[in-house]
Design a protein around this motif. Structure first.
Motif, PDB file in Angstrom:
ATOM      1  N   LEU A  88       0.859  -1.183   0.000  1.00 18.83           N
ATOM      2  CA  LEU A  88       0.000   0.000   0.000  1.00 18.83           C
ATOM      3  C   LEU A  88       0.894   1.231   0.000  1.00 18.83           C
ATOM      4  O   LEU A  88       1.615   1.489   0.967  1.00 18.83           O
ATOM      5  CB  LEU A  88      -0.912   0.007   1.227  1.00 18.83           C
ATOM      6  CG  LEU A  88      -1.826   1.237   1.360  1.00 18.83           C
ATOM      7  CD1 LEU A  88      -2.878   1.261   0.252  1.00 18.83           C
ATOM      8  CD2 LEU A  88      -2.511   1.265   2.724  1.00 18.83           C
ATOM      9  N   GLY A  89       0.861   1.991  -1.104  1.00 25.11           N
ATOM     10  CA  GLY A  89       1.652   3.205  -1.221  1.00 25.11           C
ATOM     11  C   GLY A  89       0.812   4.449  -0.973  1.00 25.11           C
ATOM     12  O   GLY A  89      -0.360   4.378  -0.625  1.00 25.11           O
ATOM     13  N   GLY A  90       1.454   5.600  -1.142  1.00 24.59           N
ATOM     14  CA  GLY A  90       0.748   6.868  -0.961  1.00 24.59           C
ATOM     15  C   GLY A  90       0.590   7.279   0.484  1.00 24.59           C
ATOM     16  O   GLY A  90      -0.327   8.032   0.820  1.00 24.59           O
ATOM     17  N   GLY A 111       2.996  -4.796 -15.958  1.00 20.43           N
ATOM     18  CA  GLY A 111       2.813  -5.302 -14.602  1.00 20.43           C
ATOM     19  C   GLY A 111       3.830  -4.703 -13.660  1.00 20.43           C
ATOM     20  O   GLY A 111       4.633  -3.831 -14.037  1.00 20.43           O
ATOM     21  N   SER A 112       3.829  -5.160 -12.418  1.00 20.20           N
ATOM     22  CA  SER A 112       4.759  -4.640 -11.412  1.00 20.20           C
ATOM     23  C   SER A 112       5.298  -5.791 -10.573  1.00 20.20           C
ATOM     24  O   SER A 112       4.733  -6.896 -10.582  1.00 20.20           O
ATOM     25  CB  SER A 112       4.054  -3.613 -10.517  1.00 20.20           C
ATOM     26  OG  SER A 112       2.937  -4.192  -9.868  1.00 20.20           O
ATOM     27  N   PRO A 113       6.375  -5.580  -9.842  1.00 17.96           N
ATOM     28  CA  PRO A 113       6.934  -6.671  -9.029  1.00 17.96           C
ATOM     29  C   PRO A 113       5.960  -7.176  -7.969  1.00 17.96           C
ATOM     30  O   PRO A 113       5.948  -8.367  -7.649  1.00 17.96           O
ATOM     31  CB  PRO A 113       8.167  -6.028  -8.389  1.00 17.96           C
ATOM     32  CG  PRO A 113       8.549  -4.927  -9.329  1.00 17.96           C
ATOM     33  CD  PRO A 113       7.243  -4.392  -9.841  1.00 17.96           C
ATOM     34  N   VAL A 114       5.169  -6.250  -7.413  1.00 21.36           N
ATOM     35  CA  VAL A 114       4.219  -6.580  -6.352  1.00 21.36           C
ATOM     36  C   VAL A 114       2.834  -6.128  -6.769  1.00 21.36           C
ATOM     37  O   VAL A 114       2.669  -5.343  -7.710  1.00 21.36           O
ATOM     38  CB  VAL A 114       4.614  -5.877  -5.030  1.00 21.36           C
ATOM     39  CG1 VAL A 114       5.956  -6.376  -4.529  1.00 21.36           C
ATOM     40  CG2 VAL A 114       4.633  -4.357  -5.206  1.00 21.36           C
ATOM     41  N   ASN A 115       1.834  -6.595  -6.063  1.00 22.73           N
ATOM     42  CA  ASN A 115       0.506  -6.032  -6.216  1.00 22.73           C
ATOM     43  C   ASN A 115       0.484  -4.682  -5.506  1.00 22.73           C
ATOM     44  O   ASN A 115       0.891  -4.589  -4.349  1.00 22.73           O
ATOM     45  CB  ASN A 115      -0.543  -6.953  -5.594  1.00 22.73           C
ATOM     46  CG  ASN A 115      -0.597  -8.307  -6.267  1.00 22.73           C
ATOM     47  OD1 ASN A 115      -0.789  -8.406  -7.479  1.00 22.73           O
ATOM     48  ND2 ASN A 115      -0.408  -9.370  -5.499  1.00 22.73           N
ATOM     49  N   TYR A 116       0.021  -3.665  -6.194  1.00 25.20           N
ATOM     50  CA  TYR A 116       0.045  -2.308  -5.645  1.00 25.20           C
ATOM     51  C   TYR A 116      -1.368  -1.811  -5.353  1.00 25.20           C
ATOM     52  O   TYR A 116      -2.269  -1.932  -6.187  1.00 25.20           O
ATOM     53  CB  TYR A 116       0.692  -1.345  -6.641  1.00 25.20           C
ATOM     54  CG  TYR A 116       2.083  -0.888  -6.259  1.00 25.20           C
ATOM     55  CD1 TYR A 116       2.337  -0.273  -5.039  1.00 25.20           C
ATOM     56  CD2 TYR A 116       3.153  -1.065  -7.135  1.00 25.20           C
ATOM     57  CE1 TYR A 116       3.613   0.151  -4.704  1.00 25.20           C
ATOM     58  CE2 TYR A 116       4.433  -0.633  -6.812  1.00 25.20           C
ATOM     59  CZ  TYR A 116       4.659  -0.022  -5.597  1.00 25.20           C
ATOM     60  OH  TYR A 116       5.914   0.404  -5.257  1.00 25.20           O
ATOM     61  N   LYS A 440      13.126 -13.506 -10.932  1.00 20.56           N
ATOM     62  CA  LYS A 440      12.806 -14.239 -12.158  1.00 20.56           C
ATOM     63  C   LYS A 440      11.667 -13.589 -12.933  1.00 20.56           C
ATOM     64  O   LYS A 440      11.561 -13.773 -14.158  1.00 20.56           O
ATOM     65  CB  LYS A 440      12.425 -15.687 -11.819  1.00 20.56           C
ATOM     66  CG  LYS A 440      13.522 -16.474 -11.113  1.00 20.56           C
ATOM     67  CD  LYS A 440      14.766 -16.594 -11.980  1.00 20.56           C
ATOM     68  CE  LYS A 440      15.824 -17.455 -11.325  1.00 20.56           C
ATOM     69  NZ  LYS A 440      17.042 -17.584 -12.166  1.00 20.56           N
ATOM     70  N   ASN A 441      10.812 -12.871 -12.231  1.00 20.48           N
ATOM     71  CA  ASN A 441       9.663 -12.232 -12.879  1.00 20.48           C
ATOM     72  C   ASN A 441       9.222 -11.058 -12.015  1.00 20.48           C
ATOM     73  O   ASN A 441       8.675 -11.262 -10.934  1.00 20.48           O
ATOM     74  CB  ASN A 441       8.521 -13.243 -13.032  1.00 20.48           C
ATOM     75  CG  ASN A 441       7.331 -12.669 -13.800  1.00 20.48           C
ATOM     76  OD1 ASN A 441       7.203 -11.469 -13.978  1.00 20.48           O
ATOM     77  ND2 ASN A 441       6.449 -13.540 -14.247  1.00 20.48           N
ATOM     78  N   ASN A 442       9.493  -9.842 -12.467  1.00 23.53           N
ATOM     79  CA  ASN A 442       9.035  -8.685 -11.693  1.00 23.53           C
ATOM     80  C   ASN A 442       7.919  -7.932 -12.413  1.00 23.53           C
ATOM     81  O   ASN A 442       7.796  -6.711 -12.323  1.00 23.53           O
ATOM     82  CB  ASN A 442      10.201  -7.746 -11.342  1.00 23.53           C
ATOM     83  CG  ASN A 442      10.777  -7.027 -12.539  1.00 23.53           C
ATOM     84  OD1 ASN A 442      10.515  -7.399 -13.686  1.00 23.53           O
ATOM     85  ND2 ASN A 442      11.571  -5.987 -12.294  1.00 23.53           N
ATOM     86  N   ARG A 443       7.092  -8.722 -13.108  1.00 25.80           N
ATOM     87  CA  ARG A 443       5.898  -8.150 -13.749  1.00 25.80           C
ATOM     88  C   ARG A 443       4.645  -8.979 -13.420  1.00 25.80           C
ATOM     89  O   ARG A 443       3.620  -8.837 -14.067  1.00 25.80           O
ATOM     90  CB  ARG A 443       6.075  -8.093 -15.270  1.00 25.80           C
ATOM     91  CG  ARG A 443       7.184  -7.155 -15.744  1.00 25.80           C
ATOM     92  CD  ARG A 443       6.867  -5.710 -15.429  1.00 25.80           C
ATOM     93  NE  ARG A 443       7.831  -4.785 -16.023  1.00 25.80           N
ATOM     94  CZ  ARG A 443       8.943  -4.373 -15.424  1.00 25.80           C
ATOM     95  NH1 ARG A 443       9.254  -4.837 -14.209  1.00 25.80           N
ATOM     96  NH2 ARG A 443       9.773  -3.535 -16.026  1.00 25.80           N
ATOM     97  N   ALA A 444       4.712  -9.802 -12.385  1.00 26.05           N
ATOM     98  CA  ALA A 444       3.570 -10.661 -12.038  1.00 26.05           C
ATOM     99  C   ALA A 444       2.525  -9.929 -11.210  1.00 26.05           C
ATOM    100  O   ALA A 444       1.398 -10.407 -11.066  1.00 26.05           O
ATOM    101  CB  ALA A 444       4.046 -11.899 -11.289  1.00 26.05           C
ATOM    102  N   GLY A 445       2.894  -8.783 -10.629  1.00 24.32           N
ATOM    103  CA  GLY A 445       1.956  -8.016  -9.823  1.00 24.32           C
ATOM    104  C   GLY A 445       1.063  -7.129 -10.675  1.00 24.32           C
ATOM    105  O   GLY A 445       1.313  -6.906 -11.855  1.00 24.32           O
TER     106      GLY A 445
END
Length: 458
Positions: A88-90, A111-116, A440-445
């Motif tokens: 959780l950002g912001g 995508g992003s490394p994490v779910n944002y 290995k994959n930083n677009r799964a989020g």
């Protein structure tokens, strides 16, 4: 055929307060089988002796600044390596770009490394409308600010954050001008207190008043940097008492006895060192030619004037009080991670493994099951993430596999981006994202937008 089987590990059963043994079968981003699995799989992960935890959820961190630092992931990669799968950002009133820009960038990058998830950073918009940090926003500015808040909620924000210490001109009336305008009481409100140390108890009482008036989910941000200067016991007694009355109130904390923020902020206004009982040599610079230098009066004033946006680290908190905040039955673990130019405080890369290594295994401040609950189930419930934070058939396959005998943080104050030890795999939405510290994959989020929940969710 399953995508992945994780065999031989133990996972937390929060209902029973213990760990259960069983294989986990993953397919199409979900955990679809639990038990002694005979179904074939494309990939098998052997986890004997390891803990298979729900992916850690960081309920307080600071997202990438795509506008200033380019369209790349920095802090999210650090989060991923330490087992965080959702952020959780912001927070603290800080928001680096409009939510539409943030979402579009994630989509454009695939995508992003994490779910944002994101909050609306009130202070960021306060600055844009010309409200000074030491003055209350006038009626016209507040009208514009409310419109901005509404626009950002339509983009999927989970709620609002306020950094009162950074803009001490804002008062309860100004904050409530926003919060009273929304009927949805399940929106999330994160507040960075007005004052710390000797003034921290009054600051907590002010936040409690806002929580009571708003009737929204209310998070006291990074309690350790507010009260771990001699006031933690009194603060926890007050917060626990108030939480017993208001289950929508809670707090988060991080496992370090130093905080970090911009040197030009109001945090370092005249008198701060007297309040903390410290001196200039408690301030560590983190960037540029001054990186890893401690201040004296001359250097502090020079950098504050010439580089006000530089992140610095302030060693002003007491270790035993950090442990108190972590061990308290209430509360959650969060990093408050913030990075500029790839540098900053080690909490952005080490918070969760540090709790597991130092505070659980070494110092025995709290049991492993309770630490994991504060990192997974509690923030998931707080954010209405009903498919995350707990392992069951049908849950999201966000998982962190670690060795409880070896997990520990690697980052320190001189090298703040070093990865942890003892985290074998991180799985995001059913895809192996980290394999023994190698991304290995930083677009799964993906970006997760807020959805209105039934009244009564906490």
């Amino acid at each position: 055929m399953l995508d992945i089987i994780i065999e031989g590990g133990s996972y937390p059963d929060y209902g029973k307060g213990t760990f259960a043994a069983g294989d986990l079968g993953i397919k199409d981003g979900k955990v679809v089988e639990i038990g002694n699995i005979k179904t074939p799989a494309q990939r098998r992960i052997h986890a004997a002796g390891k803990i298979v935890s729900p992916g850690f959820i960081d309920i307080h961190m600071h997202e990438e600044d795509f506008l200033q630092e380019g369209e790349q992931f920095v802090i999210a990669d650090m989060m991923l390596k330490m087992g965080v799968t959702t952020c959780l950002g912001g927070n603290c009133g800080v928001q680096h770009q409009d939510l539409e820009v943030f979402k579009d960038t994630i989509n454009r990058l695939g995508g992003s490394p994490v779910n944002y998830l994101m909050l609306v950073g009130y202070n960021a918009y306060r600055k844009k409308v010309g409200a000074g940090p030491y003055t209350k926003a006038d009626a016209e500015q507040q009208k514009i600010l409310l419109d901005k808040m509404k626009q950002q909620l339509k983009q999927g924000a989970y709620g609002f954050s306020f950094g009162i210490e950074y803009d001490p001109g804002m008062d309860i009336d100004e904050i409530m001008n926003v919060l009273k305008s929304f009927e949805d009481k399940n929106l999330f409100v994160s507040v960075h207190y007005r004052s710390d140390a000797a003034k921290s108890i009054e600051a907590i009482k002010e936040m409690v008043r806002i929580a009571d008036q708003s009737q929204m989910k209310f998070q006291i941000s990074h309690l350790s940097s507010c009260t771990a200067m001699g006031w933690m016991t009194e603060a926890l007694n007050l917060i626990n008492q108030e939480m017993d009355k208001n289950p929508k109130l809670n707090y988060d904390t991080y496992p370090y006895c130093a905080f970090s923020t911009e040197i030009g902020s109001a945090v370092f206004d005249d008198g701060c060192f007297d309040i903390w009982g410290k001196s200039y040599d408690s301030i560590l610079l983190t960037d540029g030619e001054y990186r890893n230098r401690y201040c004296d009066k001359e250097l502090f004033e020079k950098v504050r004037k010439e580089h006000p946006e530089m992140l610095v680290v302030a060693f002003v908190m007491n270790e035993e009080e950090i442990a108190q905040a972590i061990a308290n039955p209430y509360g959650m673990i969060a990093s408050d991670g913030i990075i500029n130019h790839g540098k900053g405080h080690p909490r952005a890369a080490g918070t969760f493994p540090r709790v597991l290594g130092k505070y659980v295994r070494e110092d025995k401040v709290l049991p492993l099951i309770d630490a994991l609950r504060k990192m997974t189930l509690e923030p998931a419930k707080r954010l209405n993430l009903n498919k995350k934070g707990c392992i069951f058939e049908g849950c999201d396959a966000d998982l962190t596999i670690f060795d409880p005998e070896n997990v520990k943080d690697g980052a320190d104050f001189s090298e703040s981006d070093l990865p942890p030890e003892g985290i074998d795999y991180v799985i995001v939405n059913g895809k192996i994202a980290v394999d023994h510290n190698q991304i290995k994959n930083n677009r799964a989020g993906r970006f997760i937008s807020y959805e209105m929940m039934p009244e009564g969710s906490i």
